[in-house]
Design an enzyme around this catalytic site. Structure first.
Site, PDB file in Angstrom:
ATOM      1  CD  GLU A 100     -72.173 -31.638-137.641  1.00 14.64           C
ATOM      2  OE1 GLU A 100     -72.422 -30.897-138.608  1.00 14.64           O
ATOM      3  OE2 GLU A 100     -71.540 -32.696-137.738  1.00 14.64           O
TER       4      GLU A 100
ATOM      5  CG  HIS B 112     -73.344 -27.523-140.127  1.00 19.21           C
ATOM      6  ND1 HIS B 112     -73.853 -28.734-140.514  1.00 19.21           N
ATOM      7  CD2 HIS B 112     -73.974 -26.581-140.876  1.00 19.21           C
ATOM      8  CE1 HIS B 112     -74.771 -28.535-141.451  1.00 19.21           C
ATOM      9  NE2 HIS B 112     -74.853 -27.237-141.696  1.00 19.21           N
TER      10      HIS B 112
ATOM     11  CE  LYS C 102     -75.329 -26.609-145.093  1.00 20.85           C
ATOM     12  NZ  LYS C 102     -76.482 -26.518-144.190  1.00 20.85           N
TER      13      LYS C 102
END
Length: 254
Positions: free
Chosen positions: A87, A144, A171
Site C-alpha cells: 500500500e 491506499h 480512510k
C-alpha cells in the site's frame, strides 16, 4: 448527525479539517529531532510511520521509541501507522507480525490512534479494532491505491466497509491519472459524507493533480489532511504553514 472523534483535546469531524504531520525518521535520534521540530509547526496530530523505522521488526525497540516520542510531544495526539509495501509503504512484514505490532501499540498506552489497513484478513482487522477500543484507542481503517482511482461506487464501498468493520475514521487515498480522477474522489467523498457516513472520514487524491483534495476537505467532507514538515511521506503533501493558511481561508469563506 455524524459523530466526531476526540483524541486528547482535538475534535476530528468538526470545523476546519485537522492537520496531521508524519514522523519518518529511520533512527531514534532522527525521530526525536523531527518530534522536536513539530513543537514549532504545531500540527493537530502526529503520525509515526513506523515502516520507515530501521528497528520496526523489534517490538521492544518500537515501544521504546514510542516512549521517547511521547516524552518530546506529550500533548499531541499520536497515530501509529505501519504502512505495508503493498500500500505504498517502505517495508513488508508477515501478517502475524503486523497484527502483533499494532496490538502492542494499542495496548502500550502511548498512542491515541492506530491505522489498520482494510485489505487484511477481516478477522485480523476486527481483532485489532477490539484490542484498540478495549484500551480507548481509536482506529483508522485505511486503503491506499497507488495504481489509480477506482470508480466512485468502489471508493464509497471501501469507506463503507471500513465503517462497518468498526473503524472510527475510515480512510482512502487514491492516485489520479488526470483531473477527472480527482473529481471522482471528491464526488465519492461528498456522497459518502452526505448519505452513508455516521463518523468522520478521511479521503485524498495523491500527487500534484490531487493537491486540491488535501485542501478542500471541509467543502467535500474529509475531516483530516496530511501535511509535510520537511520531507513528505506521500506524494502531494503540502507544507504545514501553507496548508493551514489555505484551510483557514476556505473555512472563512464557507
Amino acid at each position: 448527525m455524524s459523530r466526531t472523534v476526540t483524541v486528547k483535546n482535538v475534535i476530528i469531524g468538526e470545523g476546519i479539517p485537522k492537520i496531521c504531520v508524519p514522523l519518518i525518521g529511520a533512527t531514534l535520534s532522527e525521530l526525536k529531532q523531527e518530534a522536536e521540530a513539530l513543537k514549532v509547526l504545531q500540527p493537530d496530530l502526529v503520525e509515526w510511520r513506523t515502516d520507515f523505522f530501521a528497528e520496526v521488526e523489534d517490538v521492544a525497540a518500537v515501544k521504546n521509541a514510542l516512549s521517547e516520542i511521547c516524552s518530546v510531544i506529550p500533548d499531541l495526539p499520536l497515530i501509529f501507522t505501519f504502512r505495508s509495501a503493498k500500500e505504498g509503504g517502505e517495508k513488508q512484514v508477515s501478517t502475524e507480525y503486523y497484527t502483533a505490532l499494532n496490538k502492542a501499540a494499542a495496548e502500550s498506552g502511548l498512542v491515541d490512534i492506530i491505522d489498520v489497513e482494510l485489505f487484511n484478513d477481516e478477522q485480523d482487522v476486527k481483532l485489532l479494532v477490539e484490542a484498540a477500543h478495549a484500551h480507548n484507542v481509536s482506529v483508522i481503517i485505511s486503503n491506499h491505491d497507488f495504481q489509480g482511482t477506482p470508480p466512485k461506487e468502489e471508493i464509497i464501498s471501501r469507506l463503507c466497509k471500513a465503517q462497518e468493520l468498526g473503524g472510527d475514521l475510515p480512510k482512502i487515498a487514491v492516485m489520479p491519472q488526470d483531473a477527472g480522477d480527482v473529481l471522482t474522489l471528491l464526488e465519492a467523498t461528498h456522497i459518502m459524507k452526505e448519505k452513508y457516513a455516521d463518523r468522520p472520514i478521511i479521503t485524498m487524491s495523491m500527487a500534484g493533480a490531487g493537491v486540491i483534495s488535501r485542501l478542500a476537505g471541509e467543502v467535500f467532507g474529509s475531516a483530516l489532511t496530511f501535511g509535510a514538515a520537511h520531507k513528505p511521506s506521500a506524494p502531494g503533501q503540502v507544507a504545514v504553514a501553507e496548508l493551514r493558511n489555505t484551510l483557514s481561508l476556505l473555512h472563512r469563506s464557507l
